[in-house]
Write an enzyme that holds these catalytic residues in place. Sequence first.
Site, short mmCIF file in Angstrom:
data_model
loop_
_atom_site.label_atom_id
_atom_site.label_comp_id
_atom_site.label_asym_id
_atom_site.label_seq_id
_atom_site.Cartn_x
_atom_site.Cartn_y
_atom_site.Cartn_z
N ARG A 34 0.84 -1.21 0.00
CA ARG A 34 0.00 0.00 0.00
C ARG A 34 0.87 1.25 0.00
O ARG A 34 1.90 1.31 0.69
CB ARG A 34 -0.94 0.00 1.21
CG ARG A 34 -1.97 -1.12 1.10
CD ARG A 34 -3.22 -0.90 1.93
NE ARG A 34 -4.21 -1.91 1.53
CZ ARG A 34 -5.08 -1.76 0.54
NH1 ARG A 34 -5.14 -0.62 -0.14
NH2 ARG A 34 -5.92 -2.73 0.22
N ASP A 35 0.42 2.25 -0.78
CA ASP A 35 1.13 3.53 -0.82
C ASP A 35 0.99 4.21 0.54
O ASP A 35 -0.09 4.23 1.14
CB ASP A 35 0.54 4.41 -1.94
CG ASP A 35 1.45 5.58 -2.28
OD1 ASP A 35 1.99 5.58 -3.40
OD2 ASP A 35 1.61 6.49 -1.43
N ILE A 36 2.06 4.81 1.00
CA ILE A 36 2.07 5.44 2.33
C ILE A 36 1.22 6.71 2.35
O ILE A 36 0.77 7.14 3.41
CB ILE A 36 3.54 5.75 2.73
CG1 ILE A 36 3.68 5.83 4.23
CG2 ILE A 36 4.06 7.01 2.05
CD1 ILE A 36 5.13 5.82 4.71
N ASN A 97 5.03 6.64 -13.51
CA ASN A 97 5.70 7.90 -13.79
C ASN A 97 7.17 7.62 -14.11
O ASN A 97 7.78 6.74 -13.51
CB ASN A 97 5.61 8.83 -12.58
CG ASN A 97 4.17 9.18 -12.23
OD1 ASN A 97 3.38 9.51 -13.11
ND2 ASN A 97 3.81 9.08 -10.96
N HIS A 110 7.74 1.32 -10.63
CA HIS A 110 6.54 0.92 -9.90
C HIS A 110 5.31 1.33 -10.69
O HIS A 110 5.31 2.33 -11.39
CB HIS A 110 6.49 1.53 -8.50
CG HIS A 110 6.68 3.02 -8.46
ND1 HIS A 110 7.93 3.61 -8.60
CD2 HIS A 110 5.81 4.04 -8.31
CE1 HIS A 110 7.81 4.93 -8.52
NE2 HIS A 110 6.52 5.22 -8.36
N MET A 111 4.27 0.53 -10.54
CA MET A 111 2.97 0.85 -11.12
C MET A 111 2.03 1.15 -9.96
O MET A 111 1.95 0.40 -8.99
CB MET A 111 2.44 -0.35 -11.91
CG MET A 111 1.24 -0.04 -12.76
SD MET A 111 1.63 0.96 -14.23
CE MET A 111 2.35 -0.26 -15.32
N HIS A 112 1.33 2.29 -10.08
CA HIS A 112 0.30 2.63 -9.11
C HIS A 112 -1.01 2.00 -9.57
O HIS A 112 -1.39 2.14 -10.74
CB HIS A 112 0.06 4.14 -9.08
CG HIS A 112 1.24 4.98 -8.68
ND1 HIS A 112 1.30 5.62 -7.46
CD2 HIS A 112 2.37 5.32 -9.34
CE1 HIS A 112 2.44 6.32 -7.40
NE2 HIS A 112 3.10 6.16 -8.52
#
Length: 125
Positions: A34-36, A97, A110-112
């Site tokens: 999970r993204d922080i 990005n 990384h892929m979101h």
Amino acid sequence: MAYSYDSENIFAKILRGDIPNDTVAESEYSLAFRDINPAAPEHILVIPKQAYVNFDHFGAEASDAEIVDFNRMLAKITREVGVAQVAGGEGYRLITNAGSHGVQDVPHFHMHIIGGRQLGRMIST
Ligand code: 5GP
């Protein structure tokens, strides 16, 4: 120009276990956590375990097995967290990005996966 990887980036530290993470899934070649600082109710990052700077590095130099594993994990997570329409969700967005124009903060590919709310149009000017 060759790709140059900074092994002190934050995701390299996560992969080494130096920094904790909220793991969603792990496979032989990929890790999802999970993204922080989530941009939506569901915001998960999927990264390859090997050292790739960005998407074009990964696409050029990763093995077929790594690329398949990465994409299967992305698809699996969209279903498991319930954003995929086949899982009853309303959809999601994948973003990667690269570089300064792409506003990439962490130089490990990384892929979101972002979903769980209406995201609006893709690019704001
Ligand atoms: P980028 O701008 O490179 O595409 O996205 C980097 C993402 O990494 C951001 O969404 C940011 O919130 C996330 N991030 C930065 N540091 C950490 C961290 O230590 N742990 C986690 N889980 N996410 C992080």
